[in-house]
Write an enzyme that holds these catalytic residues in place. Structure first.
Site, PDB file in Angstrom:
ATOM      1  N   ARG A  54      17.936  -0.736  -8.514  1.00 53.74           N
ATOM      2  CA  ARG A  54      17.547  -0.444  -7.131  1.00 53.74           C
ATOM      3  C   ARG A  54      18.792  -0.370  -6.258  1.00 53.74           C
ATOM      4  O   ARG A  54      19.631  -1.259  -6.304  1.00 53.74           O
ATOM      5  CB  ARG A  54      16.601  -1.511  -6.595  1.00 53.74           C
ATOM      6  N   SER A  99       9.637   1.100  -4.643  1.00 53.97           N
ATOM      7  CA  SER A  99       8.482   0.320  -4.197  1.00 53.97           C
ATOM      8  C   SER A  99       8.359   0.332  -2.677  1.00 53.97           C
ATOM      9  O   SER A  99       8.132   1.365  -2.082  1.00 53.97           O
ATOM     10  CB  SER A  99       8.575  -1.101  -4.757  1.00 53.97           C
ATOM     11  N   HIS A 100       8.558  -0.853  -2.048  1.00 54.69           N
ATOM     12  CA  HIS A 100       8.360  -0.982  -0.605  1.00 54.69           C
ATOM     13  C   HIS A 100       9.664  -0.889   0.171  1.00 54.69           C
ATOM     14  O   HIS A 100       9.663  -1.032   1.391  1.00 54.69           O
ATOM     15  CB  HIS A 100       7.692  -2.332  -0.315  1.00 54.69           C
ATOM     16  N   LYS A 127      12.041   1.510 -12.599  1.00 50.32           N
ATOM     17  CA  LYS A 127      11.353   0.457 -13.346  1.00 50.32           C
ATOM     18  C   LYS A 127      11.160   0.981 -14.761  1.00 50.32           C
ATOM     19  O   LYS A 127      10.565   2.044 -14.948  1.00 50.32           O
ATOM     20  CB  LYS A 127      10.000   0.134 -12.699  1.00 50.32           C
ATOM     21  N   ASP A 139       1.154  -0.798  -1.484  1.00 51.38           N
ATOM     22  CA  ASP A 139       2.578  -0.651  -1.214  1.00 51.38           C
ATOM     23  C   ASP A 139       3.038   0.740  -1.649  1.00 51.38           C
ATOM     24  O   ASP A 139       2.229   1.572  -2.071  1.00 51.38           O
ATOM     25  CB  ASP A 139       3.379  -1.776  -1.873  1.00 51.38           C
ATOM     26  N   ASP A 141       4.665   2.222  -4.109  1.00 50.80           N
ATOM     27  CA  ASP A 141       4.393   2.780  -5.449  1.00 50.80           C
ATOM     28  C   ASP A 141       2.999   2.412  -5.937  1.00 50.80           C
ATOM     29  O   ASP A 141       2.648   2.677  -7.094  1.00 50.80           O
ATOM     30  CB  ASP A 141       5.460   2.369  -6.458  1.00 50.80           C
ATOM     31  N   ASP A 169       1.407  -0.225  -6.798  1.00 45.85           N
ATOM     32  CA  ASP A 169       1.085  -1.164  -7.884  1.00 45.85           C
ATOM     33  C   ASP A 169       0.575  -2.492  -7.336  1.00 45.85           C
ATOM     34  O   ASP A 169       0.110  -3.342  -8.088  1.00 45.85           O
ATOM     35  CB  ASP A 169       2.279  -1.374  -8.829  1.00 45.85           C
ATOM     36  N   ARG A 170       0.650  -2.694  -6.013  1.00 48.06           N
ATOM     37  CA  ARG A 170       0.104  -3.907  -5.395  1.00 48.06           C
ATOM     38  C   ARG A 170      -0.958  -3.515  -4.379  1.00 48.06           C
ATOM     39  O   ARG A 170      -0.817  -2.508  -3.689  1.00 48.06           O
ATOM     40  CB  ARG A 170       1.209  -4.687  -4.671  1.00 48.06           C
ATOM     41  N   HIS A 188       0.543  -9.014  -7.067  1.00 47.89           N
ATOM     42  CA  HIS A 188       0.627  -8.343  -8.360  1.00 47.89           C
ATOM     43  C   HIS A 188      -0.471  -8.933  -9.241  1.00 47.89           C
ATOM     44  O   HIS A 188      -0.598 -10.152  -9.349  1.00 47.89           O
ATOM     45  CB  HIS A 188       1.987  -8.589  -9.024  1.00 47.89           C
TER      46      HIS A 188
END
Length: 454
Positions: free
Chosen positions: A15, A99-100, A109, A243, A245, A247-248, A331
């Protein structure tokens, strides 16, 4: 570009700021290194909606293909959609997302076949070292026969797989507001929710990696304010925020009040245990609410407590053969999803639970919200170890109090507990406290903060 990549290769992923810290040429080296470390003949690659994502993703694919690896490109996807592809195709995968994080960031990832995590102890260090070496000496010689690049659409199959894991056939009609934060939820939600008895009110579904409305980080209360207002204004049954991407997932009830991720963990755990005949192991990290292990036991399951961090949860899921795992950070991990995390599947569970009875969400989740919690409070400290030692000295030997060192320091009594753990990347201590009532929690929280900030 410097040959020290430790600033952008973190514990679980890559990242950094594009192009200042990394760019497409480095993405190509990461692709070649990923091919080398996994030893795979084929991989799958996907990306989010950030402006830099398509170029970085393609460069990574070309870097892997130059090493003789066949690459399936699935294009725009959520992170859990990439995990789906890795699991269903049984291929190592790479997802381009930050992500965020703000718009100027991007990341990768990575996972092995079957969505098994790639982190510091499972290949990420070797990938970094190879990329560093090639930055200095030049890219490796291409393979005699380069791999192929093919495209594949996985969204419909991903949606069908998720819906096969939750029975939504007989739920009552629900009105749901979804805030996608201009992230990948705007891409996945319409397909996953299609045909369900839901009236969908979309917010910020336009894919825009510059995040014009708010940061796609629902963990920050400022970013769910719009959703909290919209749900009661629409007379909706609930609101869901994803978020960047996707995933949450975060949930607000019919009044616009946030539902804690611990309450969602407990609710989903009860449902997954019922689906598995009332037995099974459920993983929770040590700063989720005490409600979670209580509910797991009440529903016939075995709770297992872990350190904070998805690599620990995923490793423990595999070791224990757990059916489900949840974290305070929203998560949610499922055995039937290759032990990977998927906010979308958790959201479907909430919809099924709410739609399977007549009451409002606030009443449904009340049984899973038994304690008063502080949330996570960060304090900047010069000496992390010294402050932790001071807390230990203050509480050690007090009657009825136990201490443990699973992750930082946890201090527990019959009706309260708190955990203090150091940040790995910043000079911070993170405090989480919980108690039977607000007054006790406030007292314990303030007592701990006084020592931390002395």
């Amino acid at each position: 570009m410097a040959a020290d990549l430790s600033q952008i290769v973190k514990a679980y992923d890559v990242r950094g700021v594009v192009p200042d810290q990394w760019d497409e040429s480095l993405a190509g080296l990461f692709g070649a290194a990923f091919a080398e470390v996994t030893g795979a003949a084929a991989i799958v690659v996907g990306h989010d909606m950030r402006p830099s994502s398509p170029g970085l993703s393609r460069a990574f694919a070309l870097g892997a293909a130059a090493r003789g690896v066949d690459v399936t490109e699935i294009g725009l996807c959520s992170t859990d959609q990439l995990y789906y592809a890795s699991g269903a195709l049984n291929l190592p995968g790479a997802m381009f997302t930050a992500s965020h994080n703000p718009a100027q960031y991007n990341g990768i990832k990575m996972c092995r076949a079957g969505a098994a995590p790639v982190g510091q102890d499972t290949g990420l260090v070797e990938i970094r070292e190879l990329a560093e070496r090639w930055l200095e000496s030049g890219a490796p010689e291409p393979a005699a026969e380069p791999g192929t690049l093919t495209t594949r659409e996985t969204l419909d199959d991903y949606a069908a797989h998720l819906r096969s894991l939750v029975d939504l056939a007989s739920i009552r009609p629900l009105k749901v507001v979804v805030d996608a934060g201009n992230g990948m939820g705007g891409h996945t939600v319409p397909t996953v929710f299609a045909g369900l008895p839901l009236t969908l009110v979309p917010m910020y579904f336009e894919l825009d990696g510059t995040f014009p409305n708010h940061e796609a980080n629902p963990l920050d209360p400022a970013n769910i304010v719009d959703l909290q207002k919209r749900v009661p204004a629409e007379g909706a049954d609930l609101g869901i925020a994803f978020d960047g991407d996707a995933d949450r997932c975060f949930v607000v009830d019919e009044n616009g009040d946030p539902v804690s991720p611990s309450a969602i963990t407990a609710l989903v755990a009860a449902r997954e245990l019922a689906r598995n005949g009332g037995t099974g192991t459920v993983i929770h990290n040590l700063i989720t609410s005490r409600t979670v292990p209580e509910v797991v036991k009440e529903n016939g399951g075995t709770p297992v407590r872990t350190r904070v961090g998805h690599s620990f949860i995923k490793a423990e899921m595999a070791r224990a053969g757990a059916i489900f795992g949840g974290e305070h950070s929203a998560h949610y991990y499922f055995k039937d999803f290759w032990n990977a995390d998927t906010g979308m599947l958790a959201a479907l569970h909430v919809l099924a639970a709410l739609g399977g009875q007549d009451g409002p969400l606030s009443a449904l989740v009340a049984q899973y919200d038994r304690y008063a919690g502080s949330g996570e409070i960060n304090s900047t400290v010069a000496d992390q170890a010294g402050r932790l030692a001071a807390i230990r000295a203050a509480y050690e030997g007090r009657p009825g109090i136990t201490l443990d060192d699973l992750d930082g320091l946890t201090v527990s009594a019959a009706d309260w507990w708190f955990n203090v753990r150091p940040s790995n990347t910043e000079p911070l201590l993170r405090l989480n406290a919980e108690a039977k009532d607000e007054a006790t929690m406030t007292k314990i929280r303030d007592e701990a903060l006084a020592i931390i900030r002395a």
